[in-house]
Design an enzyme around this catalytic site. Structure first.
Site, PDB file in Angstrom:
ATOM      1  N   CYS A   1       0.821  -1.221   0.000  1.00 42.07           N
ATOM      2  CA  CYS A   1       0.000   0.000   0.000  1.00 42.07           C
ATOM      3  C   CYS A   1       0.854   1.271   0.000  1.00 42.07           C
ATOM      4  O   CYS A   1       0.502   2.259  -0.642  1.00 42.07           O
ATOM      5  CB  CYS A   1      -0.945  -0.001   1.193  1.00 42.07           C
TER       6      CYS A   1
ATOM      7  N   HIS B   1      -1.479   7.233   3.413  1.00 48.58           N
ATOM      8  CA  HIS B   1      -0.023   7.123   3.525  1.00 48.58           C
ATOM      9  C   HIS B   1       0.625   8.273   2.761  1.00 48.58           C
ATOM     10  O   HIS B   1       0.349   8.479   1.569  1.00 48.58           O
ATOM     11  CB  HIS B   1       0.470   5.802   2.942  1.00 48.58           C
TER      12      HIS B   1
END
Length: 359
Positions: free
Chosen positions: A158, A251
């Site tokens: 991810c 993120h």
């Protein structure tokens, strides 16, 4: 739409499994027909199996709550009810690899959110806008597995999706070195603040295994198909640090890049603006209209305001500027449980559907 495929979700009770459920509601290509989890959840309804561990903002769909949960290890029973499976389980890597191969050998394509098969050289690890051509290795994998329909395809880690999309269109300028630090949300560990109160007002400067993935997986994404396998890129060097921060989702990456032929700022921004792939050309259900969005403001992108762009499937960049040691530096952001996890896997499945790999 005709020819909708029946879908199973392995690891349906976890956070990523829950996200798959929400993304697949009323999908034009896929219908959820089976939910799978560990033996301890099998035999219960999904609502009973999840209990108080439902982590989505939206309410659990009523019809999903009433579905029975099957034991993921009962491959025969599961395979009767579906045409492909999404896999997002919390097990040892060797156990995941064995489980996914068993489903593939049972002629059930596996779209995996797990890392266990990411560096198997005939398993495509794909960001659909970037390296969809790697899907051609599926035919070689089928020969190894002895299957006609079954195969495994994986999505990458991810965190790399917060910077690899921005680097990819700049490779024409000869990327030589990359220094990246990722600042990763707690949902990347499958947690909420209620479950992980020690993350409040805290930063943890270590995430097990993440730095190796950050340094190696992009090289596979940029690799090439050769002699029945994916050969990773060998021209680029990446070094990284990965840090857990007190954010629910999103993120963030800070990136420093050295080029063989240094581009101008205008060339970089133009490359980002015009970068698209097969998901955009096919207008797939979860393809962002604009893959990369650049913000001119000095304080963007931010997790709270920008992670949900294009339903959480777009990626964002900002603070592009020249560096005193490297050539350029910038900040990137992606939604880790949408673009980075279930959404990225689903987008890959949509492209595989469009390309006929499930037929």
């Amino acid at each position: 739409m005709e020819n909708k495929k029946r879908v199973g979700i392995i690891g349906a009770t976890g956070m990523v499994g829950q996200r798959f459920i929400m993304l697949l509601q009323d999908h034009p290509f896929f219908d959820i027909t089976v939910l799978c989890a560990s033996a301890r959840s099998a035999g219960r309804t999904y609502k009973e199996a999840v209990g108080d561990r439902w982590k989505m903002k939206e309410a659990m769909p009523e019809h999903i709550g009433e579905m029975p949960v099957l034991d993921a290890a009962d491959i025969s029973a599961v395979s009767e009810k579906c045409d492909l499976v999404f896999c997002a389980v919390n097990m040892k890597k060797e156990e995941i690899r064995a489980l996914e191969e068993a489903y593939a050998k049972a002629e059930i394509p596996v779209i995996s959110n797990n890392s266990a098969n990411r560096r198997v050289d005939d398993v495509p690890m794909v960001i659909p806008e970037i390296n969809a051509d790697h899907y051609k290795v599926i035919e070689d994998q089928r020969k190894r597995l002895g299957t006609k329909k079954g195969f495994i395809a994986v999505k990458p880690n991810c965190s790399i999706q917060s910077y690899v999309p921005m680097l990819t269109p700049l490779r024409k300028f000869g990327i030589k070195e990359v220094v990246v630090s990722t600042y990763q949300a707690i949902s990347g560990a499958g947690k909420t603040f209620n479950e992980w109160p020690e993350m409040i007002d805290n930063v943890i400067p270590y995430i097990g295994g993440e730095e190796e993935k950050s340094e190696v997986e992009p090289l596979y994404i940029w690799g090439e198909y050769r002699d029945g396998r994916i050969v990773p890129d060998s021209d680029t060097v990446i070094t990284s640090q990965c840090i857990r921060i007190p954010v629910t989702d999103g993120h963030t990456a800070t990136v420093f890049v050295k080029f063989e032929n240094k581009p101008t700022k205008e060339e970089i921004l133009d490359a980002w603006k015009n970068f698209k792939g097969l998901p955009q050309e096919y207008a797939l259900p979860h393809a962002p209209e604009q893959f990369i969005t650049y913000f001119e403001e000095d304080n963007r992108p931010q997790c709270n305001t920008d992670r949900d762009i294009y339903g959480g499937m777009g990626v964002t960049a900002g603070r592009l500027r020249e560096d005193k040691i490297y050539d350029w530096k910038f900040v990137g952001l992606s939604h880790n449980t949408l673009r980075g996890a279930a959404g990225g896997a689903l987008l890959g499945a949509e492209l595989l559907y469009k390309l006929g790999y499930f037929d």
